[in-house]
Write an enzyme that holds these catalytic residues in place. Structure first.
Site, short mmCIF file in Angstrom:
data_model
loop_
_atom_site.label_atom_id
_atom_site.label_comp_id
_atom_site.label_asym_id
_atom_site.label_seq_id
_atom_site.Cartn_x
_atom_site.Cartn_y
_atom_site.Cartn_z
CG HIS A 174 -0.36 0.00 2.54
ND1 HIS A 174 -1.01 0.48 3.66
CD2 HIS A 174 0.87 -0.39 2.97
CE1 HIS A 174 -0.23 0.35 4.72
NE2 HIS A 174 0.91 -0.17 4.33
CG HIS A 175 4.00 2.11 2.20
ND1 HIS A 175 3.19 2.97 2.91
CD2 HIS A 175 4.42 1.17 3.10
CE1 HIS A 175 3.15 2.58 4.19
NE2 HIS A 175 3.87 1.49 4.32
CB CYS A 176 3.85 0.69 -4.51
SG CYS A 176 4.52 0.89 -6.18
CD GLN A 216 -0.65 8.60 4.95
OE1 GLN A 216 0.31 9.01 5.61
NE2 GLN A 216 -1.16 9.30 3.95
CG ASN A 218 2.31 6.52 1.21
OD1 ASN A 218 2.38 5.34 1.55
ND2 ASN A 218 3.36 7.19 0.75
#
Length: 388
Positions: A174-176, A216, A218
């Protein structure tokens, strides 16, 4: 933390304006039409919508031990489920590696070309020695497992719509975002799964992301910043990586947690906000990012949730989605302790025992002493929360 060391190096990102990116990305997307993909081919009949491949696991000369992430946890989850007689090899959907064409549904060609530089992959994975490896080794030993997990998430999206639920035992990067990786996330599998569904599955035009990893999310937030078709709920430790203020603008329901948040407060907030999110926006699919780095003692998460609390959290999300008839796709995301694999397996067993997964092919697992004990403890500990 290694991430903080690398944040000073942007590899040219700061030289590109957001406008330049939008023009490039928009042109690529406009020129692209749905391509032929193997990821939406029907699995063998009788398979459960649980997606996995032995290729998920990252092992190469011990380099994987230089990051706190357990790079073999996915295989351990499957082994635990086999031990409990829930699944067998012929009941699992075998994940396929996402091809460049698959990845270009979201990613820019420029970004994929960057991954041909080992030092870029070293930055994304936070494993500095990777920078000194030949890129063909990095592609085979590091990126192929991540591409296979990404393919698994895309496959699980279609399976969730077809079966009502699906679990990719990996994924949750979920950070990519479409043009930038980070935090051990090289491919935007959540964005890809949703974009594939929007493009290829009739009747799927609205999605809710419920991101309950300690960090988070992001990446998908940047990807869906101005997309009214996607509703994002994100509950995370407000003090840790990535602290992406721009990406927070995409969150429709933001739950910022304090250091050391414990079960009772956490589960009350999860229940309230999951119910609120699904009442506020009626999706055709829920993508659930079920990170276990909320576990007490996690070196990066900073929260204090018990194993039973994680099991109950997953139950809350599945119950909310399935009671509304909304398909749910679960990915496992972060989790940096050796015991997280056992907890993920216990959670899947609990979901099955409660009838939230369905599937008549499975062996009955209610007789499992370890599971029965865990479920009784969960019921006893959280009966005062009135979450039903």
């Amino acid at each position: 933390m290694l991430q903080s060391l690398f944040q000073t190096f942007d590899f040219g990102e700061q030289e590109r304006s957001r406008h330049d990116f939008d023009v490039e990305f928009g042109a690529e997307q406009a020129a692209r039409r749905p391509h032929r993909t193997e990821l939406y081919e029907a699995p063998p009949s009788g398979c459960w919508p649980i997606v996995y491949s032995p290729d998920y696991n990252i092992t190469f000369m011990g380099l994987e031990k230089l990051h706190p992430f357990d790079a073999g946890k996915w295989g351990k989850v499957i082994n635990f489920l086999k031990e409990e007689k829930l699944i067998a090899d012929d009941l699992i959907v075998q994940a396929r590696e996402a091809t460049d064409e698959d990845l270009l549904v979201v990613h820019t060609r420029r970004y994929l070309n960057k991954l041909k530089w080992s030092f870029v992959v070293a930055t994304i994975t936070e494993i500095p020695p990777v920078a000194f490896l030949p890129n063909f080794v990095v592609q085979r030993k590091v990126l192929k497992p991540l591409r296979t997990q990404t393919g698994g998430t895309i496959m699980a999206g279609k399976l969730a719509v077809d079966r009502g639920w699906a679990i990719n035992v990996g994924g949750g990067f979920h950070h990519c975002s479409s043009d930038k990786g980070g935090g051990f996330c090289a491919y935007a599998d959540i964005t890809l799964a949703i974009k594939f569904l929007f493009e290829r599955v009739q009747g799927v035009s609205r999605a809710t992301i419920i991101d309950l990893d300690a960090h988070q999310g992001n990446g998908h937030e940047r990807d869906f910043m101005d997309d009214p078709r996607v509703y994002i709920m994100d509950a995370y430790n407000r003090y840790i990586y990535p602290g992406d203020g721009f990406a927070k603008r995409a969150i429709k329901r933001k739950v910022e947690l304090e250091w050391g948040t414990e079960d009772t407060e956490y589960l009350q907030k999860v229940h309230t906000h999951v119910e609120g999110a699904l009442n506020e926006f009626k999706p055709d699919i829920v993508v659930y990012n079920a990170g276990t780095d909320i576990l007490d003692g996690d070196p990066l998460g900073g929260l204090a949730i018990s194993p039973q609390g994680i099991v109950k959290r997953d139950e809350v999300v599945f119950r909310a989605a399935r009671s509304r008839g909304v398909p749910v796709l679960m990915v496992t995301s972060g989790g940096y302790q050796k015991r997280t694999a056992r907890i993920i397996a216990d959670s899947i067993l609990n979901l099955h025992s409660l009838g939230l997964l369905g599937g008549e092919q499975a062996a009955c697992v209610l007789g499992s002493p370890s599971l029965d004990h865990m479920v009784r403890d969960s019921a006893k500990d959280f009966s005062n929360l009135s979450l039903q």
